[in-house]
Enzyme design. Structure first.
Site, PDB file in Angstrom:
ATOM      1  N   VAL A  14       0.832  -1.206   0.000  1.00  0.00           N
ATOM      2  CA  VAL A  14       0.000   0.000   0.000  1.00  0.00           C
ATOM      3  C   VAL A  14       0.865   1.254   0.000  1.00  0.00           C
ATOM      4  O   VAL A  14       0.623   2.193  -0.763  1.00  0.00           O
ATOM      5  CB  VAL A  14      -0.959   0.000   1.208  1.00  0.00           C
ATOM      6  CG1 VAL A  14      -1.746   1.304   1.267  1.00  0.00           C
ATOM      7  CG2 VAL A  14      -1.915  -1.188   1.126  1.00  0.00           C
ATOM      8  N   GLY A 130     -11.131  -1.585   0.940  1.00  0.00           N
ATOM      9  CA  GLY A 130     -10.169  -1.080  -0.034  1.00  0.00           C
ATOM     10  C   GLY A 130     -10.594   0.208  -0.705  1.00  0.00           C
ATOM     11  O   GLY A 130     -10.708   1.260  -0.086  1.00  0.00           O
ATOM     12  N   GLY A 183      -1.724 -15.266  -4.043  1.00  0.00           N
ATOM     13  CA  GLY A 183      -1.496 -14.097  -3.200  1.00  0.00           C
ATOM     14  C   GLY A 183      -2.745 -13.523  -2.576  1.00  0.00           C
ATOM     15  O   GLY A 183      -2.705 -12.450  -1.965  1.00  0.00           O
ATOM     16  N   GLU A 186      -2.903 -15.322   3.040  1.00  0.00           N
ATOM     17  CA  GLU A 186      -1.597 -15.359   3.688  1.00  0.00           C
ATOM     18  C   GLU A 186      -1.169 -16.799   3.942  1.00  0.00           C
ATOM     19  O   GLU A 186      -1.977 -17.736   3.859  1.00  0.00           O
ATOM     20  CB  GLU A 186      -1.664 -14.606   5.021  1.00  0.00           C
ATOM     21  CG  GLU A 186      -2.095 -13.156   4.914  1.00  0.00           C
ATOM     22  CD  GLU A 186      -1.029 -12.279   4.268  1.00  0.00           C
ATOM     23  OE1 GLU A 186       0.140 -12.699   4.226  1.00  0.00           O
ATOM     24  OE2 GLU A 186      -1.384 -11.180   3.808  1.00  0.00           O
ATOM     25  N   ASP A 197     -10.940 -10.747  10.155  1.00  0.00           N
ATOM     26  CA  ASP A 197     -10.721  -9.564   9.332  1.00  0.00           C
ATOM     27  C   ASP A 197     -12.053  -8.862   9.042  1.00  0.00           C
ATOM     28  O   ASP A 197     -12.172  -7.645   9.194  1.00  0.00           O
ATOM     29  CB  ASP A 197     -10.038  -9.968   8.018  1.00  0.00           C
ATOM     30  CG  ASP A 197      -9.927  -8.815   7.039  1.00  0.00           C
ATOM     31  OD1 ASP A 197      -9.051  -7.966   7.220  1.00  0.00           O
ATOM     32  OD2 ASP A 197     -10.734  -8.771   6.082  1.00  0.00           O
ATOM     33  N   LYS A 201     -13.600  -4.965  10.327  1.00  0.00           N
ATOM     34  CA  LYS A 201     -14.178  -3.980   9.410  1.00  0.00           C
ATOM     35  C   LYS A 201     -15.620  -3.653   9.786  1.00  0.00           C
ATOM     36  O   LYS A 201     -16.039  -2.492   9.726  1.00  0.00           O
ATOM     37  CB  LYS A 201     -14.105  -4.518   7.983  1.00  0.00           C
ATOM     38  CG  LYS A 201     -12.684  -4.701   7.464  1.00  0.00           C
ATOM     39  CD  LYS A 201     -12.650  -5.462   6.152  1.00  0.00           C
ATOM     40  CE  LYS A 201     -11.234  -5.678   5.668  1.00  0.00           C
ATOM     41  NZ  LYS A 201     -11.171  -6.528   4.455  1.00  0.00           N
TER      42      LYS A 201
END
Length: 420
Positions: A14, A130, A183, A186, A197, A201
């Site tokens: 990022v 994102g 990718g 992880e 995760d 959020k």
């Protein structure tokens, strides 16, 4: 034209994308912000690692950024919770604005940061979904509405896995391996596939929508590791999509917060969001349903959200980080046991007479009625796939515990919630 100096902490995927976009689109960004924006210095943990050449100096001493009086905004683009929180606190206490993409830190410390910041702006658009501008939509665009519900596909890894399982008949472990090779996941995927995760959020979104201060351990969190092709087959048979959803709902003066695999009706727009994409449905009392769709991860999409925060800080005076000037809200978190839903159960049993009757008796005694039923027969065993009408979480958990104790049941039943 005046200038705005940035200090960037973390030059991973990022951070590198932020530097690239600020350089390549500098004229456009300056025109929109009303000032020239540049990175004065970057900080990384290890200077010995091979890195591309940047047009700004790099240090491994974070204090060179935090204590620099010429730096206006600190970009915190690292991972973890505790160290980023210390960085954020010091930046704010040194009168620097803050932009962060760190949803884990915000899940635990967002209200503390808001209190420390005072009138200093904090940008965190990149922490959820994102490149989708969901933070600004909730905080500003929908500010006139009571938010009745939020349903979000907010973890691309899980959405990719469930999509591949649906489209290609693959089992979870095989798709997870492919996601890691591409990718999307992880080496240790627990944070994603375990639902944590998405939970972080959702907590951020719920703070903006409802002004509620909750933590991950306050909410219902389930991942997708137990999903099998039998669950996918049930979804296809009865016209459902299977997605990992983050759900926030207003019910009177209570708020439900939960993350779990969910069956959605075949005509639900969220059910049609496949692959690594994210989407969030927000229902307001006056605006009705609005839907936000886009790339939920990736360096450039996330960097786009980071830079949108920088531009907003450059343009405007401060506004409340979480959207509320006061904190005297009457909304409270609904206890997990009081949540209501329809449910799906997958139960592995011995193939013998009377098994279904025993299970139906347990459900009936608790007050849970069966809606649909499928049975898949194997050698010596059968898998029962059934859905229920709406009942309480406490009731279905009691039923699962009692069904698990039956001698004819060979594994703990798998449970998935159904959103009607």
């Amino acid at each position: 034209m005046k200038e705005l100096a940035l200090g960037i902490i973390g030059l991973g995927t990022v951070g590198r994308s932020v530097a690239k976009i600020l350089k390549e689109n500098q004229d456009l960004i300056a025109a929109r912000a009303g000032c020239a924006i540049y990175i004065k210095k970057g900080a990384v943990k290890d200077l010995s690692k091979s890195r591309e050449i940047f047009d700004f100096p790099i240090t491994n001493n974070i204090d060179e950024i935090l204590n620099d009086p010429e730096i206006d905004i600190v970009l915190e683009l690292t991972g973890g919770v505790d160290t980023p929180f210390e960085i954020a606190k010091k930046a704010l206490r040194n009168s620097k604005s803050l932009v962060t993409a760190n949803k884990a830190m915000l899940a635990y410390h967002r209200y503390s940061l808001q209190q420390i910041a005072g009138d200093l702006p904090i940008g965190f658009e990149a922490s959820v979904a994102g490149g989708i501008p969901i933070i600004k939509a909730l905080r500003d665009g929908l500010g006139a509405n009571h938010i009745l519900s939020i349903h979000g596909i907010i973890n691309g890894t899980c959405n990719f896995i469930l999509t591949k399982m649906k489209d290609f008949g693959m089992e979870f472990d095989a798709v997870l391996k492919e996601a890691q090779e591409l990718g999307y996941a992880e080496a240790d995927p627990t944070f994603d596939v375990g639902g944590f995760d998405a939970a972080h959020k959702l907590l951020i979104l719920a703070s903006i929508a409802y002004g509620i201060d909750a933590r991950p351990n306050d909410m219902l969190i389930e991942g997708i590791t137990q999903i099998t092709q039998e669950d996918i087959a049930f979804a296809k048979e009865f016209g459902y999509h299977l997605k990992l959803l983050g759900i926030a709902k207003k019910d009177g003066d209570c708020i439900e917060l939960r993350v779990h695999p969910t069956f959605l009706p075949k005509d639900a727009m969220l059910g049609k969001v496949d692959g690594v994409m994210n989407a969030i449905s927000v229902v307001g009392d006056y605006v009705g349903e609005t839907l936000y769709y886009g790339a939920g991860a990736g360096g450039e999409a996330t960097a786009s959200a980071v830079i949108s925060d920088i531009i907003e800080i450059a343009r405007t005076k401060s506004s409340p980080m979480l959207g509320f000037k006061t904190t005297n809200h009457i909304l409270k978190l609904k206890p997990i046991e009081e949540i209501t839903s329809a449910y799906y159960l997958r139960i592995l049993v011995l193939d013998k007479p009377g098994v279904l009757a025993k299970i139906a008796t347990i459900l009936g005694e608790i007050g849970i009625s069966i809606d649909t039923l499928l049975q898949h027969n194997h050698k010596h065993y059968s898998t029962l796939l059934l859905s229920t009408h709406i009942c309480k979480e406490a009731e279905i958990r009691l039923a699962v515990a009692r069904i698990s104790a039956l001698e004819v049941v060979k594994a703990k039943p798998t449970m998935i919630r159904i959103e009607k």
